[in-house]
Design a protein around this motif. Structure first.
Motif, mmCIF file in Angstrom:
data_model
loop_
_atom_site.group_PDB
_atom_site.id
_atom_site.type_symbol
_atom_site.label_atom_id
_atom_site.label_comp_id
_atom_site.label_asym_id
_atom_site.label_seq_id
_atom_site.Cartn_x
_atom_site.Cartn_y
_atom_site.Cartn_z
ATOM 1 N N ASP A 79 -99.984 -75.887 69.806
ATOM 2 C CA ASP A 79 -98.819 -75.871 70.708
ATOM 3 C C ASP A 79 -98.964 -74.821 71.807
ATOM 4 O O ASP A 79 -98.290 -74.903 72.828
ATOM 5 N N ILE A 80 -99.872 -73.828 71.612
ATOM 6 C CA ILE A 80 -99.967 -72.778 72.642
ATOM 7 C C ILE A 80 -101.351 -72.645 73.281
ATOM 8 O O ILE A 80 -101.498 -71.942 74.270
ATOM 9 N N THR A 81 -102.370 -73.268 72.704
ATOM 10 C CA THR A 81 -103.693 -73.191 73.357
ATOM 11 C C THR A 81 -104.487 -74.467 73.145
ATOM 12 O O THR A 81 -104.378 -75.114 72.094
ATOM 13 N N ASP A 82 -105.296 -74.790 74.165
ATOM 14 C CA ASP A 82 -106.215 -75.922 74.045
ATOM 15 C C ASP A 82 -107.607 -75.469 73.633
ATOM 16 O O ASP A 82 -108.523 -76.290 73.570
ATOM 17 N N ALA A 83 -107.803 -74.177 73.383
ATOM 18 C CA ALA A 83 -109.156 -73.697 73.039
ATOM 19 C C ALA A 83 -109.687 -74.516 71.856
ATOM 20 O O ALA A 83 -109.059 -74.542 70.794
ATOM 21 N N GLU A 126 -117.356 -75.177 73.439
ATOM 22 C CA GLU A 126 -117.055 -75.060 74.877
ATOM 23 C C GLU A 126 -117.718 -73.814 75.472
ATOM 24 O O GLU A 126 -117.245 -73.285 76.478
ATOM 25 N N GLY A 127 -118.777 -73.342 74.839
ATOM 26 C CA GLY A 127 -119.417 -72.108 75.299
ATOM 27 C C GLY A 127 -118.932 -70.921 74.484
ATOM 28 O O GLY A 127 -118.123 -71.063 73.572
ATOM 29 N N PRO A 322 -115.271 -58.834 77.324
ATOM 30 C CA PRO A 322 -113.943 -59.464 77.356
ATOM 31 C C PRO A 322 -113.841 -60.563 78.407
ATOM 32 O O PRO A 322 -112.888 -61.337 78.399
ATOM 33 N N SER A 323 -114.831 -60.660 79.302
ATOM 34 C CA SER A 323 -114.795 -61.718 80.319
ATOM 35 C C SER A 323 -115.365 -63.032 79.793
ATOM 36 O O SER A 323 -115.290 -64.056 80.472
ATOM 37 N N THR A 324 -115.957 -62.998 78.598
ATOM 38 C CA THR A 324 -116.537 -64.223 78.041
ATOM 39 C C THR A 324 -115.423 -64.996 77.328
ATOM 40 O O THR A 324 -115.067 -64.695 76.195
ATOM 41 N N LEU A 325 -114.866 -65.957 78.038
ATOM 42 C CA LEU A 325 -113.687 -66.688 77.557
ATOM 43 C C LEU A 325 -113.891 -68.187 77.713
ATOM 44 O O LEU A 325 -114.590 -68.635 78.625
ATOM 45 N N VAL A 326 -113.273 -68.943 76.839
ATOM 46 C CA VAL A 326 -113.348 -70.400 76.924
ATOM 47 C C VAL A 326 -112.028 -70.940 77.484
ATOM 48 O O VAL A 326 -111.010 -70.242 77.461
ATOM 49 N N PRO A 327 -112.033 -72.208 77.958
ATOM 50 C CA PRO A 327 -110.773 -72.799 78.420
ATOM 51 C C PRO A 327 -109.719 -72.730 77.315
ATOM 52 O O PRO A 327 -110.009 -73.038 76.162
ATOM 53 N N ALA A 363 -127.273 -66.505 73.671
ATOM 54 C CA ALA A 363 -127.235 -67.852 74.272
ATOM 55 C C ALA A 363 -126.175 -68.708 73.581
ATOM 56 O O ALA A 363 -126.071 -68.715 72.360
ATOM 57 N N PRO A 364 -125.385 -69.419 74.369
ATOM 58 C CA PRO A 364 -124.395 -70.310 73.751
ATOM 59 C C PRO A 364 -125.054 -71.500 73.087
ATOM 60 O O PRO A 364 -126.227 -71.795 73.340
#
Ligand code: NDP
Length: 496
Positions: A79-83, A126-127, A322-327, A363-364
Motif C-alpha cells: 500500500d505504500i511502496t512499489d519496491a 530492479e538493481g 545511500p544513493s543506491t535506491l530502487v524504484p 555488481a547488481p
C-alpha cells in the motif's frame, strides 16, 4: 572463483607457468652471495605487487566484519511502496552486509566505544538497493558541513597523533545538537557484545513511493531477534587488549556453526499530510519519531548465513551508498541524507576507482546499461561495444535504447523557503535526550549509573578545566541532576 592452471601449477600473472615460485634467479659468486636480475619477472612482480596491496582505507568505518545472507518479506507493505524486493510475502533477496566501527582505523579493536555502521546491499530484481545505517537511531549533527569536523574530533590530534578528549569534547560543546547521540554513545549500547545483538536504524527519513505519485515518509528499524546485547565498559576495555577482533570473530564463528544471526525489519511511517502533527522536524537526524505516535510496522527478516570466502574481494571492496535506491524508495529533504548521497559514491571512486560498481561484490544481479558511463581505469566490462556514447541516439547496434523506458517517475514535491542555519539550538534538542535519561535508562537496572561512569571516565581525560565545566553545562541542559552527577564523578576521578 579460483581457476587452476593447466597442471594446477603456479603461473606468472600473465599466465605463463612458473618453474619455481620460491626462489629468485641469482648470479652467485663463490662466497655464496647473489645478484638478482632485472629479467626475473617473477621476483619483480612479487615485490611490486606487495607494495601495492593496500588500497586507501575508508576515512570512516575502516574496521569491519562482513557476511552474506538474505532478506525475506514477512508482511505486505504494497500500500505504500512499489519496491519489488519489499513486495510479495515470502520473497527473498540476496544481501551483502558490512558492520563497522566508525572512527578507529582498520587495525583497531572492535570493542572500542563507538557507533557501529551497518551497511546492507540488497541485490534486487530492479538493481541494487543499499541501506547505510548505524546501530543508534540518531546522529551527532544535522548539517553535513559539520561531518568532517565531527569525525576528525573523534580521531587523532593533528600534533600528537593520538585520540584527544579535549578535541572530542570541544567539538561537542560547540555543536550541542550532538547531545542526543552522545547519550547513546556513552550508554550500554556504545559497546555491543556481539554484532548478532545490535539494532540498526536508517536515522534518515526516506520516502516510500507508489507509481501513482503517492508517498509516505519512512524511518527504517532493524531489531536483533535475540535482543540487544552489550558489554560493560570494563569488559570492552579488557577485550580491546585481549581480543581486538572479538566482534568480527564472533560473527564469523557463529555463522560457521550455523548459528545464523537474524533480525526483524520494521518501518515507521508518516503521510505527508500529517507531517505537521509530528513533534519533531522529520528531516532532522538528531531526533527519533516517538514509538507511541508512530508504531513499528513489521516488513521482513534479515538473516546472515554465509561467511565471506575472501574478505578483501567481498567486504573490503564492497561499496555502499545511500544513493543506491530502487524504484519505490526515494530520498527525502534530509540535508544529511542529501550530502551522504554525494559523499559515499565519491569515497568509493577515490578508494576503488571510477568503475567500482563492476567489482563482483558490488555488481547488481540485473543487466546494467548506461553507455554514457564508460572507459575509465580498470574497466573490465565489454564497455558497450560500438553503442553510442552520447544521449538521444537512434542508432542501437546492440539492441539497447539509450533513453530510459521505465514507467517509474520520481514523486513530485515542491520545496521552498529561506536558507537557514540548521544547527540552531533550541530546547527541542534536549527533550529527547531527557526522555532517554528519565524514561528509558531510568527503567533499566543500573543503566544510569553505568552511563555516568562511562562518560565520566572519558571527560576525566579533558585537560582544560573550563572545557570540563562546559561539558557539565551541556548535560545540565538535558537534566540538572545528570550534569551534577557527571561533574561529581569526574571530579572524583581527576582528584584520584
Ligand atoms: P519508547 O519508550 O517507546 O522507546 C524507547 C526506546 O528506547 C525503546 O523502544 C528501545 O528502542 C530504546 N531503548 C531501550 N533501552 C535502551 C537503552 N538502555 N539505551 C538506549 N535505548 C534504549 O519511547 P519513545 O519512542 O518516545 O522514545 C523515548 C526515547 O527513547 C527517545 O527520546 C530516544 O532517546 C530513545 N529511543 C527511541 C527510539 C525511537 O525510534 N522512538 C529508538 C531507540 C531509542 P529499540 O526498540 O529501538 O531498541
Amino acid at each position: 572463483m579460483i581457476v587452476a592452471g593447466p597442471h594446477n601449477l603456479y603461473t606468472l600473472a600473465e599466465g605463463a607457468p612458473a618453474p619455481r615460485n620460491d626462489t629468485s634467479v641469482q648470479v652467485r659468486n663463490k662466497q655464496g652471495g647473489g645478484l638478482v636480475l632485472l629479467q626475473d619477472t617473477q621476483l619483480i612482480e612479487t615485490l611490486a605487487h606487495f607494495s601495492r596491496e593496500r588500497i586507501p582505507e575508508r576515512v570512516v568505518h575502516a574496521k569491519a566484519a562482513g557476511a552474506r545472507g538474505y532478506f525475506q518479506v514477512t508482511h505486505d507493505i504494497s500500500d505504500i511502496t512499489d519496491a519489488d524486493f519489499l513486495n510479495a510475502i515470502g520473497k527473498k533477496t540476496e544481501v551483502v552486509t558490512r558492520i563497522s566501527t566508525v572512527g578507529p582505523e582498520s587495525g583497531s579493536a572492535d570493542t572500542i566505544r563507538d557507533f557501529h555502521g551497518w551497511a546492507i546491499k540488497f541485490k534486487t530484481a530492479e538493481g541494487n538497493n543499499d541501506w547505510v545505517f548505524n546501530n543508534q537511531p540518531v546522529f551527532f549533527v544535522r548539517d553535513p558541513i559539520k561531518f568532517p569536523s565531527l569525525n576528525r574530533s573523534h580521531k587523532r590530534h593533528p600534533a600528537t597523533h593520538t585520540s584527544d578528549a579535549d578535541m572530542f569534547w570541544d567539538f561537542h560543546v560547540g555543536s550541542p545538537e550532538s547531545v542526543h547521540a552522545l547519550m547513546f554513545l556513552f550508554s550500554d549500547r556504545g559497546t555491543p557484545a556481539t554484532l548478532r545483538g545490535i539494532n540498526g536504524y536508517s536515522g534518515h527519513t526516506y520516502k516510500f513511493t507508489k507509481k501513482d505519485g503517492s508517498f509516505h515518509y519512512v524511518k527504517i528499524h532493524i531489531h536483533a531477534d535475540g535482543g540487544v546485547k552489550n558489554l560493560t565498559n570494563e569488559e570492552a576495555i579488557r577485550l580491546a587488549g585481549e581480543s581486538p577482533d572479538y566482534l568480527t570473530n564472533d560473527l564469523y564463528n557463529e555463522i560457521e556453526k550455523g548459528n545464523y544471526p537474524s533480525y526483524t525489519v520494521s518501518i515507521q511511517t508518516i503521510h505527508p499530510a500529517d507531517v505537521a502533527m509530528c513533534p519533531v522536524n522529520i528531516f532532522d537526524m538528531t531526533k527519533v519519531w516517538p514509538h507511541e505516535q508512530y508504531p513499528l510496522r513489521p516488513v521482513g527478516k534479515l538473516v546472515f548465513d554465509t561467511n565471506p570466502v575472501n574478505y578483501f574481494a567481498e567486504v573490503e571492496q564492497a561499496a555502499f551508498s545511500p544513493s543506491t535506491l530502487v524504484p519505490g524508495i526515494e530520498p527525502s529533504a534530509d540535508p544529511m541524507l542529501q550530502a551522504r548521497m554525494f559523499a559515499y559514491p565519491d569515497a568509493a571512486r577515490y578508494r576503488l576507482g571510477v568503475n567500482y560498481q563492476m567489482l563482483p561484490t558490488n555488481a547488481p544481479k540485473v543487466p546494467v546499461y548506461i553507455p554514457t558511463e564508460r572507459d575509465g581505469f580498470m574497466n573490465f566490462s565489454a564497455n558497450y561495444g560500438p553503442d553510442p556514447n552520447y544521449l538521444n541516439s537512434s542508432i542501437h547496434p546492440t539492441g539497447f535504447h539509450t533513453t530510459g523506458v521505465s514507467d517509474y517517475k520520481p514523486t513530485e514535491e515542491s520545496l521552498s523557503g529561506p536558507v537557514v542555519f540548521t544547527s540552531e539550538i533550541t530546547d527541542e534538542d534536549f527533550k529527547q535526550p531527557r526522555a532517554l535519561w528519565n524514561k528509558v535508562m531510568a527503567k533499566e537496572d543500573g543503566a544510569q549509573e553505568r552511563f555516568i561512569s562511562n562518560i565520566a571516565g572519558n571527560i576525566a581525560g579533558v585537560k582544560r578545566d573550563w572545557l570540563r565545566e562546559k561539558v557539565f553545562e551541556l548535560f545540565r541542559r538535558v537534566d540538572e541532576s545528570l550534569g551534577d552527577r557527571i561533574e561529581e564523578a569526574v571530579n572524583k576521578m581527576v582528584k584520584a
